[in-house]
Design a protein around this motif. Structure first.
Motif, PDB file in Angstrom:
ATOM      1  N   TYR A  46       1.044  -1.326  -0.208  1.00 20.98           N
ATOM      2  CA  TYR A  46       0.487   0.156  -0.302  1.00 20.98           C
ATOM      3  C   TYR A  46       1.262   1.379   0.026  1.00 20.98           C
ATOM      4  O   TYR A  46       0.013   2.310   0.029  1.00 20.98           O
ATOM      5  N   GLY A  47       2.046   1.056   0.303  1.00 20.32           N
ATOM      6  CA  GLY A  47       2.869   2.753   0.436  1.00 20.32           C
ATOM      7  C   GLY A  47       2.858   3.097   0.953  1.00 20.32           C
ATOM      8  O   GLY A  47       2.384   3.002   2.271  1.00 20.32           O
ATOM      9  N   ASP A  48       2.060   4.933   0.133  1.00 19.07           N
ATOM     10  CA  ASP A  48       2.173   5.909   1.225  1.00 19.07           C
ATOM     11  C   ASP A  48       0.600   5.487   1.524  1.00 19.07           C
ATOM     12  O   ASP A  48       0.416   6.272   2.370  1.00 19.07           O
ATOM     13  N   GLY A  49      -0.264   5.140   1.426  1.00 11.72           N
ATOM     14  CA  GLY A  49      -1.126   5.126   1.870  1.00 11.72           C
ATOM     15  C   GLY A  49      -2.017   3.188   3.113  1.00 11.72           C
ATOM     16  O   GLY A  49      -2.316   3.315   4.150  1.00 11.72           O
ATOM     17  N   ALA A  50      -0.649   3.172   3.434  1.00 18.45           N
ATOM     18  CA  ALA A  50      -0.934   2.364   4.688  1.00 18.45           C
ATOM     19  C   ALA A  50      -0.150   2.577   6.050  1.00 18.45           C
ATOM     20  O   ALA A  50       0.821   3.811   5.977  1.00 18.45           O
ATOM     21  N   PHE A  51      -0.891   2.764   7.124  1.00 20.80           N
ATOM     22  CA  PHE A  51      -0.867   3.132   8.031  1.00 20.80           C
ATOM     23  C   PHE A  51       0.350   2.559   9.413  1.00 20.80           C
ATOM     24  O   PHE A  51       0.159   1.607  10.043  1.00 20.80           O
ATOM     25  N   VAL A  52       1.419   3.022   8.929  1.00 21.36           N
ATOM     26  CA  VAL A  52       2.718   2.596   9.364  1.00 21.36           C
ATOM     27  C   VAL A  52       3.410   4.131  10.582  1.00 21.36           C
ATOM     28  O   VAL A  52       3.879   4.013  10.108  1.00 21.36           O
ATOM     29  N   TYR A  53       3.717   3.356  11.957  1.00 23.42           N
ATOM     30  CA  TYR A  53       4.256   5.105  12.467  1.00 23.42           C
ATOM     31  C   TYR A  53       5.386   4.370  13.212  1.00 23.42           C
ATOM     32  O   TYR A  53       5.764   2.449  13.356  1.00 23.42           O
ATOM     33  N   CYS A  54       6.148   5.108  13.489  1.00 28.04           N
ATOM     34  CA  CYS A  54       6.962   4.380  14.870  1.00 28.04           C
ATOM     35  C   CYS A  54       6.381   5.494  16.296  1.00 28.04           C
ATOM     36  O   CYS A  54       6.656   6.950  15.935  1.00 28.04           O
TER      37      CYS A  54
END
Length: 255
Positions: A46-54
């Protein structure tokens, strides 16, 4: 803060924040684990559409979280994470958290479900991968399983969409009476998320045939990937008969 990527800051003695990742390059540094495979696969699909946090503490990344939405995230703890801050973040969205057993002990939850993590180590002669009609897959996975982990709706949707659009992050085997899915794939670790068999076709070898066909398909795409399955206790015997062995536990935490 908000779930759309604004930082959550707490300046008691040190700079701390949770933020949505825009540069996914740091994901290559995650450990080779089932939780990391989920995060990497979602990011790849999903690239930029993914919900990936740090989570960062004094500029260093201490935890990485990823999923299709803030409501269901996989989590890898790194270094010395700020656990209360992470838990507050999860509770804000009512997040379900998939993680390894050790991380689950740190994160804590009154509602925790543990499943056996099974690693494929078989030396069977694998069949040719068998793919049926793609539009049948979603329905097949909802018919019930041989007892392994129940797929959240997000996983079903993710897997279906990935396969429809030919992403490399998912693979499947679809037989007349059974289906098997690997919803999270990387070149190092792949996580099988479901085996479904029609109720009238149980105990006839259909589940094993679909699973071994799926493994063959994974091996064609990623010859060296470690293949795991997250199995409910009632399905451990099934996976062992198919060439898997126990390799720890994973957890699904609800906040």
């Amino acid at each position: 803060g908000s779930g759309t990527g604004n930082a959550i800051k707490n300046g008691v003695g040190r700079a701390r924040m949770i933020e949505k990742l825009t540069d996914m390059q740091c994901l290559s540094d995650l450990p080779d684990s089932a939780a990391a495979a989920r995060i990497k696969a979602v990011a790849a699909a999903y690239g930029d559409g993914a919900f990936v946090y740090c989570q960062r503490i004094n500029g260093g990344i201490t935890a990485v979280m990823g999923g299709m939405s803030p409501a269901f995230l996989s989590v890898c703890l790194l270094k010395e994470a700020d656990i209360p801050e992470l838990v507050s973040f999860f509770r804000m969205f009512g997040t379900e958290v998939f993680c390894g057993e050790a991380d689950a002990a740190d994160l804590g939850s009154e509602n925790a479900r543990f499943d056996e993590l099974m690693l494929y180590s078989g030396s069977f002669s694998l069949p040719q991968p068998s793919h049926g009609k793609i539009y049948d897959l979603y329905a097949a996975l909802q018919k019930g399983s041989d007892g392994d982990i129940e797929l959240p709706k997000q996983d079903l949707f993710y897997t279906d969409m990935c396969i429809r659009y030919n992403h490399g992050a998912a693979e499947y085997a679809l037989l007349p009476d059974a289906a098997a899915v690997c919803g999270f794939m990387t070149d190092k670790v792949s996580l099988i998320t479901g085996v479904a068999v029609d109720w009238g076709s149980r105990r006839k070898g259909c589940g094993r045939a679909a699973l071994l066909s799926l493994i063959a398909a994974i091996r064609l795409k990623y010859p060296d990937t470690k293949i795991y399955a997250a199995a409910h206790i009632s399905a451990v015997g099934f996976y062992k008969k198919c060439g898997f062995k126990s390799s720890g536990r994973v957890a699904l935490l609800k906040y």
